[in-house]
Every structure is written in C-alpha cells, then in structure tokens.
Motif scaffolding. Sequence first.
Motif, PDB file in Angstrom:
ATOM      1  N   GLU A  20      85.455 -22.255  83.622  1.00 38.88           N
ATOM      2  CA  GLU A  20      86.328 -22.667  82.529  1.00 38.88           C
ATOM      3  C   GLU A  20      86.512 -24.054  82.125  1.00 38.88           C
ATOM      4  O   GLU A  20      86.254 -24.898  83.032  1.00 38.88           O
ATOM      5  CB  GLU A  20      87.647 -22.196  83.081  1.00 38.88           C
ATOM      6  N   PHE A  21      86.967 -24.421  80.890  1.00 42.31           N
ATOM      7  CA  PHE A  21      87.105 -26.008  80.650  1.00 42.31           C
ATOM      8  C   PHE A  21      87.987 -25.630  79.573  1.00 42.31           C
ATOM      9  O   PHE A  21      88.458 -24.774  79.061  1.00 42.31           O
ATOM     10  CB  PHE A  21      85.765 -26.947  80.311  1.00 42.31           C
ATOM     11  N   GLU A  22      88.527 -26.964  79.264  1.00 40.04           N
ATOM     12  CA  GLU A  22      89.687 -26.826  78.166  1.00 40.04           C
ATOM     13  C   GLU A  22      89.212 -27.762  76.822  1.00 40.04           C
ATOM     14  O   GLU A  22      88.449 -28.867  76.991  1.00 40.04           O
ATOM     15  CB  GLU A  22      90.839 -27.682  78.643  1.00 40.04           C
ATOM     16  N   CYS A  23      89.819 -27.589  75.740  1.00 42.53           N
ATOM     17  CA  CYS A  23      89.610 -28.261  74.585  1.00 42.53           C
ATOM     18  C   CYS A  23      91.282 -28.272  73.939  1.00 42.53           C
ATOM     19  O   CYS A  23      91.774 -27.330  73.528  1.00 42.53           O
ATOM     20  CB  CYS A  23      88.790 -27.777  73.751  1.00 42.53           C
ATOM     21  N   HIS A  24      91.411 -29.740  73.754  1.00 41.85           N
ATOM     22  CA  HIS A  24      92.919 -29.868  73.361  1.00 41.85           C
ATOM     23  C   HIS A  24      94.119 -28.794  73.909  1.00 41.85           C
ATOM     24  O   HIS A  24      94.677 -28.171  73.322  1.00 41.85           O
ATOM     25  CB  HIS A  24      92.849 -29.423  71.558  1.00 41.85           C
ATOM     26  N   GLY A  25      93.872 -28.845  75.089  1.00 39.61           N
ATOM     27  CA  GLY A  25      94.743 -27.965  76.199  1.00 39.61           C
ATOM     28  C   GLY A  25      94.704 -26.362  76.141  1.00 39.61           C
ATOM     29  O   GLY A  25      95.380 -25.670  76.664  1.00 39.61           O
TER      30      GLY A  25
END
Length: 307
Positions: A20-25
């Motif tokens: 998992e990772f994030e982009c713009h929250g």
Amino acid sequence: MPERKKLESNLDKVEVRQVEFECHGEKLHGDLYLPKKRPPFGKLPGVVVTGAWTSVKEQMSGLYASELAMRGFVALAFDFRGWGLSAHDGKTKYLEDPARKTDDIRAAIDFMGRCPDVDPDRICGLGICASAGYMSAATGGNRHVHSLALVAPWLHNSEIVSEVYGGAEGVSELLKVGRDALTHEEPRYIVAASKVDDTALMFDVEYYTEEDRGLIPEFDNKFNLASWEAWLTFDGVHTAEKQNQPTLIVHSEAAAIPKGAREFARRMGDRATTLWFEDVTQFDFYDKAQPIDRALEAVAEHFLSTM
C-alpha cells in the motif's frame, strides 16, 4: 496460455507481496513481484508497470510485472485511485483522468524508491496501451527514473482523437456527455465492456469481454462518463517533448493507432528506440505469450543497458 493461468504458473518462481502507498491522502493497493531466487545481499532494479484504460492490476500490468520478476526485476503493478482495490478508499471512482493517473504513477515511483529490495538508482517505468502517455508524463524529467519502455502505446493528440472518435462532431458530443456528467449530482457510470450492451464503452471488444482473458472478477467493468473531457484533451504524443529518459517503444502496425507512436518517436529523436512487430494486434500484447515474451526480452535488455 491465458493471462490468469500464466500468472499462476509463475508463482513457484515469483514472490508476490501486497503493498500500500498513498497519493494525495488516498490509499493505493498494489502487488509487488520479486524473483524468489535473488541474492541475499544487494538490491535489484525496480519497474513500475501500468496497463490499459479501465484496467486493474490483475490484468496486463500484473502479467508483465510477474514476467519482469522472472527476469530479475522487482516490479510493481497497482490499482489507480478509484479502480480495483483502490476504489474502496476513495470517493471518485472509475475515472479515466490522465492527470490523476499520472500523479498516481509518480506516487508509485516514490514508493519504489523507498522499497528495501529496490535499488533507488535503478528504477524504470513500463507503460502499456493508454497508460503509456501517463507513464511518459510521470517520468519525463523525473530524477528518480532512469529508463522508460512503452508497449503497444496508445498515444493520441487532437488530430488522432478526431480520427478515432468521429471527427469534430463526434468529439464534441462526447465532450458534452463528459461535461454534463461532471455537473451531475450523482456519478454517471456505464459498463466498460460488453458483448450484449451496445451502450458499453467497448462493445463487443475482445479481451475485455472474454472470461478467460480480461473479463476477470477483479475487473470493475465500469467507466465514469466524467472521464471524457480529460481523456479526449490529453495529448500523449506531446509528452515526448519533456521525455528525457532513454525510451524503447514496442508496437505493431496491426495494433492501435501506430501513427501516435511514430510521431512520439519522431519527437524524441535519438533518445527513442523503436521495435515493430508484424501482425500483432493490440490485444495480443495484453496476454498472448509469444508477443509478450518478445516484448519483454527487448524491454529487459533496454532497461539493463540504459539504467
């Protein structure tokens, strides 16, 4: 061999980790493919892999990532925001927005740079079909990426858009549909692919409508009508102007819009290398063993020689 069976057959040689990772929250879900036989010390080159429009990570991007792991790379296939597993954590779903997906690719590249198994100085990008333009936009000028490959790239500009979508009148009608959907109180979705519903985005189109190919349980099979303006006004060909990575383009005259790939390569000049296959269709590049093996042999060699 169908895509799903080939993925399963690789599991004895490839390790798959859910990440998992994030982009713009917002949370993005991915599958990280690693070769099971790897040195106990040292890091491997990494590749971010993305697929065709409306696709999910279990389709062509996962297949290519798995095959790259068998060739000694750590490869990431992921679901863009609003698609597949990543749709569970966001409000905007099934939106084919090049700018949004480009940001997701940048976030994936950043994630790979932090991955303990990946050499941060040897990260590459592989874009298939529609995501070729997004991958080019995300990697051009990106100091964390060192090589780029585009397989069966769908790269359009305004001229090609007009040719594909029914001229100025056809494009205008789709833009109106998209703008109406953007202002509508509730999201407007249609079926992405169907053999029976002639209102589908891709009516009676192979691969996406075949259960032993692209019509898998993980496929959302939906399309947000608000996508049209962003999709039709995106100029994937123009991304060549800022693309400074050594780039390999693998395509066929029998596949989708080769005109765009040729123009992209022309604009890149000697920074681009092209490899043209004969009589290979767009969908053959998605899950047919022979063209995929040939493409990946060239892609792997390109990455290793240019990183």
